[in-house]
Write a protein that holds these residues in place. Structure first.
Motif, PDB file in Angstrom:
ATOM      1  N   LYS A 273     121.636  -8.440  71.793  1.00  0.00           N
ATOM      2  CA  LYS A 273     121.632  -7.353  72.784  1.00  0.00           C
ATOM      3  C   LYS A 273     122.859  -6.459  72.648  1.00  0.00           C
ATOM      4  N   VAL A 274     123.982  -7.056  72.260  1.00  0.00           N
ATOM      5  CA  VAL A 274     125.201  -6.262  72.083  1.00  0.00           C
ATOM      6  C   VAL A 274     125.062  -5.327  70.881  1.00  0.00           C
ATOM      7  N   VAL A 275     124.573  -5.837  69.746  1.00  0.00           N
ATOM      8  CA  VAL A 275     124.478  -4.983  68.557  1.00  0.00           C
ATOM      9  C   VAL A 275     123.377  -3.940  68.673  1.00  0.00           C
ATOM     10  N   ASN A 276     122.314  -4.235  69.443  1.00  0.00           N
ATOM     11  CA  ASN A 276     121.259  -3.234  69.575  1.00  0.00           C
ATOM     12  C   ASN A 276     121.498  -2.272  70.743  1.00  0.00           C
ATOM     13  N   GLY A 277     122.609  -2.481  71.472  1.00  0.00           N
ATOM     14  CA  GLY A 277     123.000  -1.548  72.515  1.00  0.00           C
ATOM     15  C   GLY A 277     122.404  -1.805  73.879  1.00  0.00           C
ATOM     16  N   THR A 278     121.600  -2.865  74.015  1.00  0.00           N
ATOM     17  CA  THR A 278     121.026  -3.203  75.313  1.00  0.00           C
ATOM     18  C   THR A 278     122.113  -3.615  76.291  1.00  0.00           C
ATOM     19  N   VAL A 279     123.124  -4.325  75.786  1.00  0.00           N
ATOM     20  CA  VAL A 279     124.280  -4.745  76.578  1.00  0.00           C
ATOM     21  C   VAL A 279     125.537  -4.139  75.960  1.00  0.00           C
ATOM     22  N   LYS A 280     126.409  -3.602  76.792  1.00  0.00           N
ATOM     23  CA  LYS A 280     127.668  -3.044  76.296  1.00  0.00           C
ATOM     24  C   LYS A 280     128.776  -4.071  76.505  1.00  0.00           C
ATOM     25  N   ASP A 281     129.372  -4.516  75.410  1.00  0.00           N
ATOM     26  CA  ASP A 281     130.482  -5.462  75.474  1.00  0.00           C
ATOM     27  C   ASP A 281     131.436  -5.133  74.335  1.00  0.00           C
ATOM     28  N   ASP A 282     132.468  -4.385  74.638  1.00  0.00           N
ATOM     29  CA  ASP A 282     133.417  -3.949  73.620  1.00  0.00           C
ATOM     30  C   ASP A 282     134.289  -5.085  73.095  1.00  0.00           C
ATOM     31  N   THR A 283     134.279  -6.230  73.771  1.00  0.00           N
ATOM     32  CA  THR A 283     135.163  -7.329  73.375  1.00  0.00           C
ATOM     33  C   THR A 283     134.499  -8.302  72.413  1.00  0.00           C
ATOM     34  N   LEU A 284     133.201  -8.125  72.135  1.00  0.00           N
ATOM     35  CA  LEU A 284     132.467  -9.059  71.271  1.00  0.00           C
ATOM     36  C   LEU A 284     132.169  -8.437  69.920  1.00  0.00           C
ATOM     37  N   PHE A 285     132.482  -9.178  68.852  1.00  0.00           N
ATOM     38  CA  PHE A 285     132.044  -8.825  67.502  1.00  0.00           C
ATOM     39  C   PHE A 285     130.928  -9.782  67.122  1.00  0.00           C
ATOM     40  N   ALA A 286     129.839  -9.237  66.586  1.00  0.00           N
ATOM     41  CA  ALA A 286     128.709 -10.089  66.201  1.00  0.00           C
ATOM     42  C   ALA A 286     128.310  -9.817  64.760  1.00  0.00           C
ATOM     43  N   PHE A 287     128.154 -10.892  64.006  1.00  0.00           N
ATOM     44  CA  PHE A 287     127.655 -10.821  62.629  1.00  0.00           C
ATOM     45  C   PHE A 287     126.463 -11.761  62.558  1.00  0.00           C
ATOM     46  N   ILE A 288     125.277 -11.190  62.404  1.00  0.00           N
ATOM     47  CA  ILE A 288     124.049 -11.990  62.396  1.00  0.00           C
ATOM     48  C   ILE A 288     123.313 -11.732  61.100  1.00  0.00           C
ATOM     49  N   ALA A 289     123.151 -12.768  60.288  1.00  0.00           N
ATOM     50  CA  ALA A 289     122.424 -12.671  59.023  1.00  0.00           C
ATOM     51  C   ALA A 289     121.278 -13.682  59.060  1.00  0.00           C
ATOM     52  N   ARG A 290     120.070 -13.183  59.191  1.00  0.00           N
ATOM     53  CA  ARG A 290     118.894 -14.052  59.267  1.00  0.00           C
ATOM     54  C   ARG A 290     117.675 -13.258  58.818  1.00  0.00           C
ATOM     55  N   ALA A 291     116.564 -13.963  58.619  1.00  0.00           N
ATOM     56  CA  ALA A 291     115.321 -13.284  58.270  1.00  0.00           C
ATOM     57  C   ALA A 291     114.830 -12.478  59.465  1.00  0.00           C
ATOM     58  N   ASP A 292     114.324 -11.279  59.197  1.00  0.00           N
ATOM     59  CA  ASP A 292     113.773 -10.463  60.276  1.00  0.00           C
ATOM     60  C   ASP A 292     112.585 -11.156  60.927  1.00  0.00           C
ATOM     61  N   GLN A 293     112.445 -10.947  62.235  1.00  0.00           N
ATOM     62  CA  GLN A 293     111.365 -11.558  63.004  1.00  0.00           C
ATOM     63  C   GLN A 293     110.534 -10.474  63.675  1.00  0.00           C
ATOM     64  N   ASP A 294     109.250 -10.816  63.962  1.00  0.00           N
ATOM     65  CA  ASP A 294     108.431  -9.888  64.734  1.00  0.00           C
ATOM     66  C   ASP A 294     108.691 -10.094  66.222  1.00  0.00           C
ATOM     67  N   GLU A 295     107.943  -9.389  67.071  1.00  0.00           N
ATOM     68  CA  GLU A 295     108.193  -9.454  68.509  1.00  0.00           C
ATOM     69  C   GLU A 295     107.939 -10.834  69.110  1.00  0.00           C
ATOM     70  N   ASN A 296     107.218 -11.683  68.361  1.00  0.00           N
ATOM     71  CA  ASN A 296     106.955 -13.040  68.830  1.00  0.00           C
ATOM     72  C   ASN A 296     107.902 -14.075  68.226  1.00  0.00           C
ATOM     73  N   GLY A 297     108.876 -13.597  67.447  1.00  0.00           N
ATOM     74  CA  GLY A 297     109.846 -14.502  66.850  1.00  0.00           C
ATOM     75  C   GLY A 297     109.393 -15.126  65.552  1.00  0.00           C
ATOM     76  N   ASN A 298     108.267 -14.625  64.978  1.00  0.00           N
ATOM     77  CA  ASN A 298     107.744 -15.172  63.721  1.00  0.00           C
ATOM     78  C   ASN A 298     108.398 -14.497  62.530  1.00  0.00           C
ATOM     79  N   VAL A 299     108.533 -15.251  61.447  1.00  0.00           N
ATOM     80  CA  VAL A 299     109.132 -14.740  60.213  1.00  0.00           C
ATOM     81  C   VAL A 299     108.094 -14.661  59.132  1.00  0.00           C
ATOM     82  N   ASP A 300     108.054 -13.515  58.462  1.00  0.00           N
ATOM     83  CA  ASP A 300     107.160 -13.342  57.318  1.00  0.00           C
ATOM     84  C   ASP A 300     107.926 -13.716  56.055  1.00  0.00           C
ATOM     85  N   TYR A 301     107.567 -14.844  55.448  1.00  0.00           N
ATOM     86  CA  TYR A 301     108.307 -15.348  54.295  1.00  0.00           C
ATOM     87  C   TYR A 301     107.850 -14.697  52.991  1.00  0.00           C
ATOM     88  N   LEU A 302     106.786 -13.894  53.018  1.00  0.00           N
ATOM     89  CA  LEU A 302     106.257 -13.310  51.785  1.00  0.00           C
ATOM     90  C   LEU A 302     106.907 -11.978  51.458  1.00  0.00           C
TER      91      LEU A 302
END
Length: 302
Positions: A273-302
């Motif tokens: 939420k912080v990186v996508n701007g939904t929540v504003k928090d200037d004190t948090l740094f976030a580094f997220i590296a993962r497979a992209d997910q759809d709106e249901n949290g599923n991952v397309d491995y192909l």
């Protein structure tokens, strides 16, 4: 965000050209990256352009230089099978981006760092344990005039002590160990040194067990494998321990987080939420590296 906007930014750091190239590649799509990582890089660039913060690369450069000139691998091998033991620890561009993202922003007109907390989510087998060790040691040296006190913690003492052993290995190879006081046995993993007026450092590896531990006091804490934390108190105990410091830093690192009822998953949700701007928090740094997910949290491995 146009590529030229990123390429034209100059902040003068010794490693800025590498960090800028990494951010360039992620934002432009030249480097494969998940949407959260692209958003984190875009946020980083916006913050540089905003004029809201003072930018100072001195601490970030010191940390990276200290790591790359001091630390050596204790184990492992390259992809081609070449042994890594005893070779210098040279940080990858994504690691240098993390260091810059955490350390270059300051509150206007002050020596107060903007970032107080970091959430790092990376796949397994990317060298995070060694990175944790090197980061803790380098930060402790930079903060020594404040009487630096750093805890490296994990759900188990065995996991936390791995980073501590990496520090000890490096000091032995550099023939620096006699200059430091070390307690390293099955119960205690402590490294400390006092330079009198020049400051002091204290690093301890501990298990995150708030039910059996006295209160802590520290300026930096690194919590490893937080997906294994059974309750938020294992993390918050260390976060609360640094209330007396202005330049405090709490870093949580994980390689997993798919248990939707866990503390780690809630931290992941908040960081997204912080990186996508939904929540504003200037004190948090976030580094997220993962497979992209759809709106249901599923991952397309192909």
């Amino acid at each position: 965000m146009a590529l030229s906007e990123i390429a034209d930014i100059e902040i003068g750091g010794n490693y800025w050209h590498e960090v800028r190239e990494y951010v360039d590649a992620v934002v432009s799509g030249r480097k494969n990256a998940c949407k959260e990582l692209r958003l984190a890089c875009k946020r980083f660039v916006r913050d540089l352009q905003s004029g809201k913060w003072d930018i100072d690369c001195a601490e970030a450069d010191y940390v990276i230089t200290t790591i790359e000139t001091s630390f050596t691998h204790r184990q492992g091998e390259r992809l081609d099978g070449t042994p890594l033991k005893g070779t210098p620890l040279l940080l990858e561009p994504w690691e240098k981006f993390i260091v810059y993202g955490i350390l270059v922003f300051y509150v206007r007109g002050s020596s107060e760092r903007r970032i107080k907390e970091a959430f790092i989510f990376i796949p397994r087998k990317n060298g995070k344990t060694m990175f944790i060790a090197a980061l803790a040691f380098a930060l402790s040296l930079w903060e020594r005039k404040s009487g630096s006190k750093i805890y490296i913690t994990s759900a188990s003492l065995k996991q936390a002590s791995q980073s501590f052993e990496d520090i000890i290995y490096t000091l032995k190879r550099r023939k620096l160990l006699p200059a430091f006081h070390v307690l390293n046995n099955h119960r205690e993993h402590i490294l400390d040194k006092d330079w009198n007026e020049e400051g002091s450092i204290y690093i301890e590896a501990v298990a995150a067990n708030p039910d059996a531990q006295d209160s802590f006091n520290c300026n930096i804490a690194i919590a490893d494998e937080i997906h294994a934390f059974k309750k938020a108190a294992q993390y918050n105990r260390f976060k609360e321990a640094m209330k007396a410091y202005t330049n405090k830093l709490m870093i949580g690192i994980t390689t997993a987080g798919d248990n939707m009822n866990s503390f780690c998953y809630r931290r992941l949700e908040y960081a997204v939420k912080v990186v996508n701007g939904t929540v504003k928090d200037d004190t948090l740094f976030a580094f997220i590296a993962r497979a992209d997910q759809d709106e249901n949290g599923n991952v397309d491995y192909l």
